[in-house]
Every structure is written in C-alpha cells, then in structure tokens.
Design a protein around this motif. Structure first.
Motif, mmCIF file in Angstrom:
data_model
loop_
_atom_site.group_PDB
_atom_site.id
_atom_site.type_symbol
_atom_site.label_atom_id
_atom_site.label_comp_id
_atom_site.label_asym_id
_atom_site.label_seq_id
_atom_site.Cartn_x
_atom_site.Cartn_y
_atom_site.Cartn_z
ATOM 1 N N GLU A 72 138.730 44.631 -10.896
ATOM 2 C CA GLU A 72 139.375 43.454 -11.774
ATOM 3 C C GLU A 72 138.266 42.573 -11.900
ATOM 4 N N ASN A 73 137.854 42.254 -13.313
ATOM 5 C CA ASN A 73 137.059 41.284 -13.584
ATOM 6 C C ASN A 73 137.434 39.839 -13.305
ATOM 7 N N ALA A 74 136.583 38.719 -13.716
ATOM 8 C CA ALA A 74 136.778 37.438 -13.593
ATOM 9 C C ALA A 74 137.790 37.143 -14.318
ATOM 10 N N ALA A 75 138.329 37.710 -15.544
ATOM 11 C CA ALA A 75 139.428 37.336 -16.420
ATOM 12 C C ALA A 75 140.680 38.243 -15.949
ATOM 13 N N LYS A 76 140.821 38.717 -14.796
ATOM 14 C CA LYS A 76 141.857 39.168 -14.216
ATOM 15 C C LYS A 76 142.002 40.736 -15.031
ATOM 16 N N VAL A 77 141.515 41.164 -15.684
ATOM 17 C CA VAL A 77 141.414 42.466 -16.330
ATOM 18 C C VAL A 77 140.903 43.594 -15.794
ATOM 19 N N GLN A 78 141.588 44.578 -15.722
ATOM 20 C CA GLN A 78 141.246 45.796 -15.035
ATOM 21 C C GLN A 78 140.329 46.713 -15.774
ATOM 22 N N GLU A 79 139.384 47.134 -15.273
ATOM 23 C CA GLU A 79 138.086 47.824 -15.618
ATOM 24 C C GLU A 79 137.856 49.125 -14.890
ATOM 25 N N GLY A 80 137.128 50.034 -15.655
ATOM 26 C CA GLY A 80 136.790 51.392 -14.790
ATOM 27 C C GLY A 80 135.333 51.392 -14.670
ATOM 28 N N CYS A 81 134.958 52.047 -13.768
ATOM 29 C CA CYS A 81 133.650 52.347 -13.665
ATOM 30 C C CYS A 81 133.286 53.764 -12.911
ATOM 31 N N SER A 82 132.097 54.339 -13.117
ATOM 32 C CA SER A 82 131.818 55.818 -12.460
ATOM 33 C C SER A 82 130.217 55.944 -12.489
ATOM 34 N N SER A 83 129.982 56.832 -11.597
ATOM 35 C CA SER A 83 128.727 57.323 -11.331
ATOM 36 C C SER A 83 128.200 58.411 -12.266
ATOM 37 N N PRO A 84 127.054 58.559 -12.266
ATOM 38 C CA PRO A 84 126.727 60.091 -12.896
ATOM 39 C C PRO A 84 127.132 61.118 -11.954
ATOM 40 N N LEU A 85 126.915 62.407 -12.269
ATOM 41 C CA LEU A 85 127.323 63.563 -11.449
ATOM 42 C C LEU A 85 126.065 63.654 -10.366
ATOM 43 N N LEU A 86 126.421 63.537 -9.130
ATOM 44 C CA LEU A 86 125.583 63.713 -7.899
ATOM 45 C C LEU A 86 125.609 64.938 -7.254
ATOM 46 N N GLY A 87 124.587 65.237 -6.574
ATOM 47 C CA GLY A 87 124.759 66.447 -5.636
ATOM 48 C C GLY A 87 123.656 67.342 -5.850
ATOM 49 N N LYS A 88 123.775 68.647 -5.858
ATOM 50 C CA LYS A 88 122.795 69.707 -6.012
ATOM 51 C C LYS A 88 121.933 69.582 -4.841
ATOM 52 N N LEU B 240 127.866 51.841 -4.316
ATOM 53 C CA LEU B 240 128.776 51.448 -5.677
ATOM 54 C C LEU B 240 128.629 49.728 -5.800
ATOM 55 N N ALA B 241 128.252 49.421 -6.823
ATOM 56 C CA ALA B 241 128.519 47.848 -6.933
ATOM 57 C C ALA B 241 129.215 47.394 -8.398
ATOM 58 N N VAL B 242 129.868 46.444 -8.126
ATOM 59 C CA VAL B 242 130.711 45.963 -9.428
ATOM 60 C C VAL B 242 129.526 45.188 -10.163
ATOM 61 N N PRO B 243 129.862 44.915 -11.526
ATOM 62 C CA PRO B 243 129.085 44.429 -12.234
ATOM 63 C C PRO B 243 128.497 43.013 -11.934
ATOM 64 N N ASN B 244 129.660 41.971 -11.484
ATOM 65 C CA ASN B 244 129.579 40.648 -11.452
ATOM 66 C C ASN B 244 130.032 40.373 -10.115
ATOM 67 N N GLU B 245 129.589 39.319 -9.454
ATOM 68 C CA GLU B 245 129.850 38.713 -8.259
ATOM 69 C C GLU B 245 131.241 38.313 -8.077
ATOM 70 N N LYS B 246 132.106 38.040 -9.235
ATOM 71 C CA LYS B 246 133.372 37.560 -8.997
ATOM 72 C C LYS B 246 134.353 38.920 -9.342
ATOM 73 N N ASP B 247 133.741 40.044 -9.527
ATOM 74 C CA ASP B 247 134.682 41.269 -9.681
ATOM 75 C C ASP B 247 135.226 41.665 -8.436
ATOM 76 N N GLN B 248 136.367 42.046 -8.487
ATOM 77 C CA GLN B 248 137.182 42.645 -7.228
ATOM 78 C C GLN B 248 137.428 44.113 -7.402
ATOM 79 N N LEU B 249 136.840 45.009 -6.326
ATOM 80 C CA LEU B 249 137.193 46.371 -6.260
ATOM 81 C C LEU B 249 138.829 46.430 -6.157
ATOM 82 N N LEU B 250 139.400 47.419 -6.805
ATOM 83 C CA LEU B 250 140.954 47.794 -6.714
ATOM 84 C C LEU B 250 141.006 49.042 -5.719
ATOM 85 N N ARG B 251 140.003 50.031 -6.432
ATOM 86 C CA ARG B 251 140.371 51.592 -5.889
ATOM 87 C C ARG B 251 138.949 52.146 -6.094
ATOM 88 N N ILE B 252 138.665 53.119 -5.125
ATOM 89 C CA ILE B 252 137.537 53.852 -5.210
ATOM 90 C C ILE B 252 137.937 55.320 -4.968
#
Length: 151
Positions: A88-104, A112-124
């Motif tokens: 959830e960003n500072a405006a209380k709007v839910q957004e998503g994020c994803s990593s590139p494919l990892l492994g091999k 995992l880092a959110v874009p801004n210091e006021k953003d709140q993770l909800l689910r991983i």
C-alpha cells in the motif's frame, strides 16, 4: 545375537535412506529482527499437475518502508523462482511488485524493498516455476510460499 540384528537393521535404514521421500522446499523470510521459515502453501508435481494445498500462509511484522530478506533452499535455487508482493503506497492505493526470474543455481536470496519509505508491504509470495510453460511462454507455477504482513 540381538545386538547384531539391531546393527543390521540400522545399516539397512542408513543404506536405504536416500530412498526416503524428500520434504517440500522451504523459504525463509527475515524482517524487523524476526525470521520465519515456511513450507509451501500450494505444491504441485514438477510438470505443474497434481497440486495440493499444504500449509496456511505465514505472518511477519514488517514496518512501513522496511526490507524483507528472502532465502530459498537449494531445491528452489536450482530451478526458477520469483518474488511478488502487494503493498500500500502513501496514498493508500494497493500496488504490486515482482522480482525478475531468479535461480539456475545462482540465486539463493533476494532483498525485497518497497519503492518509498511510507509504503507498507501487505503480502509476499515466492513462486517456483514448474517444468512446463503456458501458451504465453511463461513458466507454469509449481509452488507458492505466502506471507501475510502485519504492521
């Protein structure tokens, strides 16, 4: 004689130990001084079939703006995996994020880092790719490890 039978029985168990079923891969999440280690919430055969719900999502307290360290075991690191999140960003709007494919075999961890210091993770979620692909060319998901975030 009983002692010899016990030793032989123990030897048979050791020799056949590699035939024992393997446990499901685990993922470790670390944030705010706390660590949780989870087995998958859903896990399928290598081709993405015969899926079974396994475990409930875990929970982890993560304050706004903080990072989460994610580590996977070798079984996941040898294949392909990714991290997706909802925050959830500072405006209380839910957004998503994803990593590139990892492994091999190269990636055992991800920060995992959110874009801004006021953003709140909800689910991983950590997703493991199956040995099959969708019509779009994207890998089919084999397993999912889920963490619900508390504040």
């Amino acid at each position: 004689m009983r002692r010899l039978a016990s030793v032989l029985a123990a030897s048979v168990l050791v020799l056949t130990g590699c035939a024992l079923p393997r446990h499901d891969p685990e993922v470790t999440f670390y944030a705010n001084g706390k660590t949780i280690r989870l087995e998958p919430t859903i896990y399928c055969d290598i081709d993405g079939s015969n899926c079974a719900e396994k475990n409930a999502p875990g929970t982890l307290k993560v304050p706004a703006g903080k990072v989460v360290q994610i580590s996977v075991d070798g079984q996941l690191a040898d294949g392909l995996w990714e991290v997706v999140c909802v925050y959830e960003n500072a405006a209380k709007v839910q957004e998503g994020c994803s990593s590139p494919l990892l492994g091999k075999g190269d990636n055992f961890s991800y920060t995992l880092a959110v874009p801004n210091e006021k953003d709140q993770l909800l689910r991983i979620e950590v997703h493991e790719a199956a040995g099959a692909v969708l019509d779009t060319g994207q890998p089919l998901m084999r397993g999912s490890w889920v963490v619900d975030i508390t504040r």
